[in-house]
Each structure stands twice: as structure tokens, then as C-alpha cells.
Scaffold this active site. Structure first.
Site, PDB file in Angstrom:
ATOM      1  N   GLU A   1      10.643   1.231   9.842  1.00  0.00           N
ATOM      2  CA  GLU A   1      11.584   2.297   9.531  1.00  0.00           C
ATOM      3  C   GLU A   1      10.851   3.593   9.810  1.00  0.00           C
ATOM      4  OE1 GLU A   1      13.412   4.967   8.347  1.00  0.00           O
ATOM      5  OE2 GLU A   1      13.315   4.407   6.235  1.00  0.00           O
TER       6      GLU A   1
ATOM      7  N   LYS B   1       0.832  -1.205   0.000  1.00  0.00           N
ATOM      8  CA  LYS B   1       0.000   0.000   0.000  1.00  0.00           C
ATOM      9  C   LYS B   1       0.871   1.263   0.000  1.00  0.00           C
ATOM     10  CE  LYS B   1      -1.768   2.628   3.081  1.00  0.00           C
ATOM     11  NZ  LYS B   1      -1.693   3.934   2.375  1.00  0.00           N
TER      12      LYS B   1
ATOM     13  N   CYS C   1      13.688  10.903   6.291  1.00  0.00           N
ATOM     14  CA  CYS C   1      13.755  10.430   7.681  1.00  0.00           C
ATOM     15  C   CYS C   1      15.177  10.529   8.221  1.00  0.00           C
ATOM     16  CB  CYS C   1      13.233   9.005   7.777  1.00  0.00           C
ATOM     17  SG  CYS C   1      13.923   7.950   6.503  1.00  0.00           S
TER      18      CYS C   1
ATOM     19  N   GLU D   1      11.113  15.507  15.247  1.00  0.00           N
ATOM     20  CA  GLU D   1      11.260  15.460  13.796  1.00  0.00           C
ATOM     21  C   GLU D   1      10.335  16.490  13.162  1.00  0.00           C
ATOM     22  OE1 GLU D   1       9.717  11.998  11.652  1.00  0.00           O
ATOM     23  OE2 GLU D   1      11.631  11.907  10.609  1.00  0.00           O
TER      24      GLU D   1
HETATM   25  P1  NAD Z   1       2.132   7.951   8.369  1.00  0.00           P
HETATM   26  O1  NAD Z   1       2.898   7.063   9.248  1.00  0.00           O
HETATM   27  O2  NAD Z   1       0.771   8.372   8.795  1.00  0.00           O
HETATM   28  O3  NAD Z   1       1.992   7.294   6.910  1.00  0.00           O
HETATM   29  C1  NAD Z   1       2.890   6.356   6.372  1.00  0.00           C
HETATM   30  C2  NAD Z   1       2.088   5.273   5.658  1.00  0.00           C
HETATM   31  O4  NAD Z   1       1.315   4.557   6.624  1.00  0.00           O
HETATM   32  C3  NAD Z   1       1.090   5.796   4.635  1.00  0.00           C
HETATM   33  O5  NAD Z   1       1.010   4.876   3.571  1.00  0.00           O
HETATM   34  C4  NAD Z   1      -0.208   5.803   5.419  1.00  0.00           C
HETATM   35  O6  NAD Z   1      -1.358   5.713   4.616  1.00  0.00           O
HETATM   36  C5  NAD Z   1      -0.068   4.570   6.272  1.00  0.00           C
HETATM   37  N1  NAD Z   1      -0.830   4.570   7.517  1.00  0.00           N
HETATM   38  C6  NAD Z   1      -1.330   5.617   8.214  1.00  0.00           C
HETATM   39  N2  NAD Z   1      -1.971   5.186   9.317  1.00  0.00           N
HETATM   40  C7  NAD Z   1      -1.869   3.841   9.326  1.00  0.00           C
HETATM   41  C8  NAD Z   1      -2.322   2.826  10.214  1.00  0.00           C
HETATM   42  N3  NAD Z   1      -3.001   3.099  11.314  1.00  0.00           N
HETATM   43  N4  NAD Z   1      -2.017   1.543   9.917  1.00  0.00           N
HETATM   44  C9  NAD Z   1      -1.318   1.225   8.817  1.00  0.00           C
HETATM   45  N5  NAD Z   1      -0.887   2.145   7.931  1.00  0.00           N
HETATM   46  C10 NAD Z   1      -1.147   3.443   8.191  1.00  0.00           C
HETATM   47  O7  NAD Z   1       2.989   9.197   8.067  1.00  0.00           O
HETATM   48  P2  NAD Z   1       2.461  10.544   7.384  1.00  0.00           P
HETATM   49  O8  NAD Z   1       1.165  11.005   7.948  1.00  0.00           O
HETATM   50  O9  NAD Z   1       2.536  10.372   5.929  1.00  0.00           O
HETATM   51  O10 NAD Z   1       3.577  11.515   7.888  1.00  0.00           O
HETATM   52  C11 NAD Z   1       3.577  11.917   9.241  1.00  0.00           C
HETATM   53  C12 NAD Z   1       4.964  11.977   9.741  1.00  0.00           C
HETATM   54  O11 NAD Z   1       5.614  10.718   9.554  1.00  0.00           O
HETATM   55  C13 NAD Z   1       5.868  12.922   8.997  1.00  0.00           C
HETATM   56  O12 NAD Z   1       5.674  14.237   9.372  1.00  0.00           O
HETATM   57  C14 NAD Z   1       7.205  12.374   9.380  1.00  0.00           C
HETATM   58  O13 NAD Z   1       7.547  12.799  10.656  1.00  0.00           O
HETATM   59  C15 NAD Z   1       6.978  10.898   9.398  1.00  0.00           C
HETATM   60  N6  NAD Z   1       7.399  10.243   8.153  1.00  0.00           N
HETATM   61  C16 NAD Z   1       8.510   9.469   8.191  1.00  0.00           C
HETATM   62  C17 NAD Z   1       8.937   8.844   7.047  1.00  0.00           C
HETATM   63  C18 NAD Z   1      10.130   8.003   7.016  1.00  0.00           C
HETATM   64  O14 NAD Z   1      10.672   7.775   5.945  1.00  0.00           O
HETATM   65  N7  NAD Z   1      10.578   7.466   8.120  1.00  0.00           N
HETATM   66  C19 NAD Z   1       8.235   9.025   5.858  1.00  0.00           C
HETATM   67  C20 NAD Z   1       7.071   9.809   5.865  1.00  0.00           C
HETATM   68  C21 NAD Z   1       6.676  10.393   7.026  1.00  0.00           C
END
Ligand code: NAD
Ligand code: MN
Length: 492
Positions: free
Chosen positions: A272, A198, A306, A403
């Protein structure tokens, strides 16, 4: 020390006065459909409940395409297809044949690299220079690299019989959409697992394009399934009982929830998560290269990284020279149209993310840190943020601990090696770090004592498929990349 590093060359200022002629990449190479369905069992299938989400181009705020929202029923169908793909085809196939399929995916991606780059930039907002030169080539390399492992597992892991786990659920973020899909898919397929993946809801386009490449590569049905949707789709996937492994990249909050959710199950998990990397500059460092490295570390991909070097620790004796050079360099960074090949800093991925970054900038000012931003002109439409830094930041402040995931650098100073190690390690995260010094023994000492999965020396943000990547502490666990990246998909 400081005198050695005093530059006599006047810095070039492009930010205020100078302008480059526009050099836009054409969007003509990208065939974007109005609407995308779910990719299940080798076919495009509409969602059971018929809902769709819109993805925009964050640089223009214009709608780009609609993608299906997978609900529990669709997740169920995709997991069943992946199980069938595993039992019927993938687990019976020799490593050599699996490898051929993965090579084929890599070559097809390479052939369509331009279209993938344009799609990545339009959907996510990152500069075309980065998608073209970094994201897409690295994603192809990842498939090439793991294709080579498929028939060599018994040599990689001698005297053991490695077996695949079965169906892997993979969830990727919006900052490196295709690259993260490659990090997850390539090792899973090489080790004989099948996948339900996904992508993030704001940046699904290149993963959907990858689904059609997988179709073109003629992979057996069900081996790779792609489900679009937001958090609810992700959580339905995580909770599905027939999943054997979860690979997640994203926020620490969601990562913690997945840990809780799977605690009582046998699902294998790699996470990650976030980071708050320290870039550490000693007084004997090659200063101009270090300035370039720090700029790359925090402003690359708008700081949506990240492992971004979001904290700078600069040795006190060179701090004022260094910060001045950094500001001079920041003044030359071009912020704007991600499709323009001159652009250094593209669009912030979403309105919500820009909001979050601006909240941190306000907070930094309120906490009493000194604020500086370049005077780059921002486009009228779209989500943009100037390169920003804060000096006089306290170690305990939220700017130095949390972050931000944007082009915002927190600068702190130090005097001794022991002091900076203690300060650099003092966050909940531990994904990466950078060390800038002329002294080899110091590099070894620092890389041993910094609690970070990756430590770059006199360089930053370098990636290679052969090199493992992953974190300590709240940055997650498990490694992706390299020979280490095979383990999370195998049982013995
Ligand atoms: P997120 O963790 O909400 O989203 C990451 C992925 O997880 C997306 O595909 C999302 O649809 C999915 N997701 C969201 N809630 C979920 C759940 N309950 N169960 C399973 N999957 C779920 O991150 P975001 O909202 O896109 O970004 C928020 C923060 O996350 C950013 O501000 C940053 O701090 C961090 N981030 C980190 C990375 C990284 O590479 N480590 C990448 C993007 C964002
Ligand atoms: Mn988008």
C-alpha cells in the site's frame, strides 16, 4: 450554474482575529515509559546489541521515549518465536477460539481508547480530535470486524479449504500508526497466521501499547511479536528466509525495493504505497459540502494521508467562486497544539517531512503556479505548516504529479467529463478519488473510468472495516479491509 451557487452569507473569519479559548486534552491518561524493549515470544526483551532510538513529540520537539532498535539477530529470534507460535498454538486453534482472542483485543483497546488517543497525538502530531474520533475507534472496529470472520472462513470461501500462510512480516508507516497496525494484524490473526510487526520509527508508541494489550489479552506466546527500529530493521525482516508473507504500507520507493528483493522468493506480498488523488468538483455539485470535502480531503491529518485529495479538479464555470470559498474556509482553520480539541491542523510528523513539504512549496512557486496560504499563526516550537493551495498548476508540473504528503493542494480546472477523467488518471498513482456532482449516472460513469481503488462520491476520506482499500499502478496491489482483506493471508 454559477449563480445558483453564489452564497449570500458572509464567511466567518477566525484565522486572523478571532480566537477560541484553549481546550487542551490532558496528557495524564497516558502512561509513557522512559524506555521500551522488544516484544518477542510474549515477553519484553532487550535488543541483542543494545541500541535505542529516541522518539520526540513533533509539536514540542521534546523527547517522549526510547525504543529498542532490533537488529538481524533480534529479527531472527522474533521470526523463530512466530514460527513456534504458529506450529504450537495458532494453527491448531479453532477459528472460534481465535475469534475470542481477537474480540478480547478489541474490547481492551476500547477500554483504553483515551490513553491510546493521547499517545497517538503526542507521538505523531495529529490533532487529538482525529485520534480520538477516527484513528482509535476505527482501529477497534477493525479488530471487531475481523474477529467475526475467524470462524466463518468456510462460509466466506465456499467449497475451498482455506489455510493460513504461516509467519507474516508487517511494516507500518507513521501517518496512522495504530490504525495501520490494526489493518494488518486483525486479518492475519483471524486467518490463523502469526506476525512480526514493525512500526515506523517516529511513531511506535501506540503499537507498543498494543503489545501490552495483547499480553493482557493472554494471546499464546509468539503469535504477535513487535520489533521497533528504522529501515534497517524493516529490511532485515523483509529478507528473512522464514517469512511467508509481507504486508507493507509506506513509500513507493521502499515498496519497489521490497518487490525486487522478494521477486525470486515465494513470499506473498501486498503493498500500500503513495497516492495523488483527484477530488473532482462539477458545476452541479452542492458547493458548500464540496468545499468542506476538499478541505477534509487535503488538510485532514496535515495531508499525511496516502489517499489525500491532493489535486482539486474544479469545473471551469464555477472555479473562481469555488476557490474563493475554499480560501475563506482555509482562513478559519486553526493550526497548532495537536492536544487542543479546537485544532484542525496539528504538527507535521518530523523535521524531515516538513522540509520535504517546504521544498515542494518552493518548487511550486518556481514553476510559476499561484501560491496562497492562510495567515494562521504558527507555534514557535515544533513542525508546522499553514494550509496552502496553488492555482494555475500545469498538469505536467511536479506539483500535480508527485506525492507531497502535506497540507498542500494543487488546483486545476476542466471543462468536460472526458477531459477530467483523462487528467485525473494521468499520474503514476491510483489509490483514490472523489467526485462531487448532483448526477447519479455521472457518479457511476466516473467511478467506472477512474483508475483508483476507492472512489468517494459527494464524500471524502470515509473508512469502514467492511470496505476494501488498496491501489492501482504505483499505489501498490492487494486489498486491506473487508472480505477481500482475508485473501492475502490465505492459501488454498
Ligand atoms: P518509508 O517507506 O521509508 O517508511 C515506511 C515504513 O517502512 C517505516 O516503518 C520504515 O521504517 C520502513 N522502512 C524504511 N525502509 C525500509 C526498507 N528498506 N525495508 C523495509 N522497511 C523499510 O516512508 P517514510 O520515510 O516514513 O515516508 C516517506 C514517504 O512515504 C512519505 O513522504 C510519503 O510520500 C510516503 N508515505 C506513504 C504512506 C502511505 O500510507 N502510503 C505512509 C507514510 C509515508
Ligand atoms: Mn514521535
Amino acid at each position: 450554474m454559477a449563480t445558483k451557487n453564489k452564497s449570500t452569507i458572509k464567511p466567518l473569519r477566525l484565522g486572523a482575529g478571532w480566537k477560541y479559548a484553549p481546550a487542551p486534552e490532558s496528557s495524564a491518561s497516558a502512561q509513557i515509559q522512559h524506555q521500551y524493549e522488544l516484544f518477542i515470544d510474549g515477553k519484553w526483551q532487550p535488543p541483542k546489541k543494545g541500541a535505542y532510538l529516541e522518539s520526540i513529540n513533533p509539536a514540542t520537539e521534546k523527547k517522549l521515549y526510547r525504543a529498542a532498535v532490533a537488529t538481524e539477530q533480534d529479527v531472527d529470534k522474533a521470526v523463530a518465536a512466530a514460527q513456534k507460535g504458529f506450529d504450537k498454538y495458532w494453527k491448531k486453534m479453532s477459528g472460534k477460539d481465535r475469534g475470542k482472542y481477537i474480540f478480547r483485543i478489541a474490547r481492551l483497546m476500547q477500554e483504553q481508547a483515551r490513553e491510546l488517543s493521547v499517545m497517538e497525538t503526542l507521538d505523531g502530531g495529529k490533532p487529538i480530535r482525529e485520534s480520538r474520533d477516527i484513528d482509535i475507534p476505527l482501529a477497534c472496529n477493525h479488530f471487531f470486524y475481523y474477529a467475526g470472520w475467524a470462524d466463518k472462513l468456510e462460509y466466506a470461501l465456499p467449497n475451498r479449504t482455506a489455510k493460513p500462510l504461516g509467519v507474516a512480516a508487517q511494516i507500518t508507516p507513521w501517518n496512522f500508526p495504530l490504525l495501520m497496525a490494526a489493518w494488518k494484524l486483525a486479518p492475519a490473526l483471524a486467518t490463523g497466521n502469526t506476525v512480526v510487526l514493525k512500526p515506523a520509527e517516529t511513531t511506535s508508541l501506540t503499537t507498543l501499547k498494543l503489545a501490552s494489550i495483547i499480553q493482557e489479552a493472554d494471546l499464546p506466546p509468539g503469535v504477535v511479536n513487535i520489533l521497533t527500529g528504522a529501515g534497517e530493521t524493516g529490511s532485515a525482516l523483509v529478507r528473512h528466509p522464514n517469512i511467508n508473507k509481507i504486508a507493507f504500507t509506506g513509500s513507493t520507493a521502499v515498496g519497489k525495493w521490497i518487490q525486487q528483493e522478494t521477486a525470486a522468493s515465494t513470499k506473498k506480498l501486498t503493498l500500500e504505497l503513495g497516492g495523488k488523488a483527484a477530488n473532482i468538483v462539477f458545476s452541479d455539485a452542492p458547493i458548500d459540502q464540496a468545499v468542506e470535502g476538499v478541505v477534509n480531503g487535503i488538510f485532514f491529518n496535515q495531508g499525511h494521508v496516502c489517499c489525500a485529495g491532493s489535486r482539486l479538479y474544479v469545473q471551469e464555470s464555477i472555479a473562481s467562486v469555488f476557490i474563493q470559498k475554499l480560501k475563506d474556509r482555509m482562513a478559519t482553520l486553526l493550526v497548532g497544539d495537536p492536544m487542543d480539541k479546537n485544532t484542525d491542523i496539528g504538527a507535521i510528523n518530523s523535521a524531515a517531512q516538513l522540509d520535504k513539504i517546504n521544498q515542494y512549496i518552493r518548487l511550486g512557486k518556481k514553476e510559476g503556479a499561484h501560491h496562497y496560504e492562510s495567515d494562521a499563526r504558527l507555534p514557535q516550537k515544533g513542525f508546522f505548516c499553514r494550509p496552502t493551495l496553488f492555482t494555475k498548476v500545469a498538469q505536467s508540473s511536479r506539483l500535480a504529479q508527485e506525492e507531497i504528503f502535506g497540507p498542500v493542494l494543487a488546483i486545476l480546472t476542466f471543462r468536460t467529463e472526458d477531459e477530467v477523467i483523462e487528467k485525473a488518471n494521468n499520474t503514476p498513482y491510483g489509490l483514490s478519488a472523489g467526485v462531487w456532482t448532483d448526477k447519479g449516472s455521472r457518479i457511476f460513469n466516473m467511478s467506472r473510468r477512474l483508475k483508483a481503488g476507492v472512489v468517494w462520491a459527494n464524500a471524502y476520506n470515509l473508512f469502514d472495516p467492511a470496505s476494501p482499500f488498496g491501489g492501482y499502478k504505483e499505489s501498490g496491489y492487494g486489498r486491506e479491509g473487508g472480505w477481500h482483506g482475508l485473501y492475502p493471508y490465505l492459501t488454498f
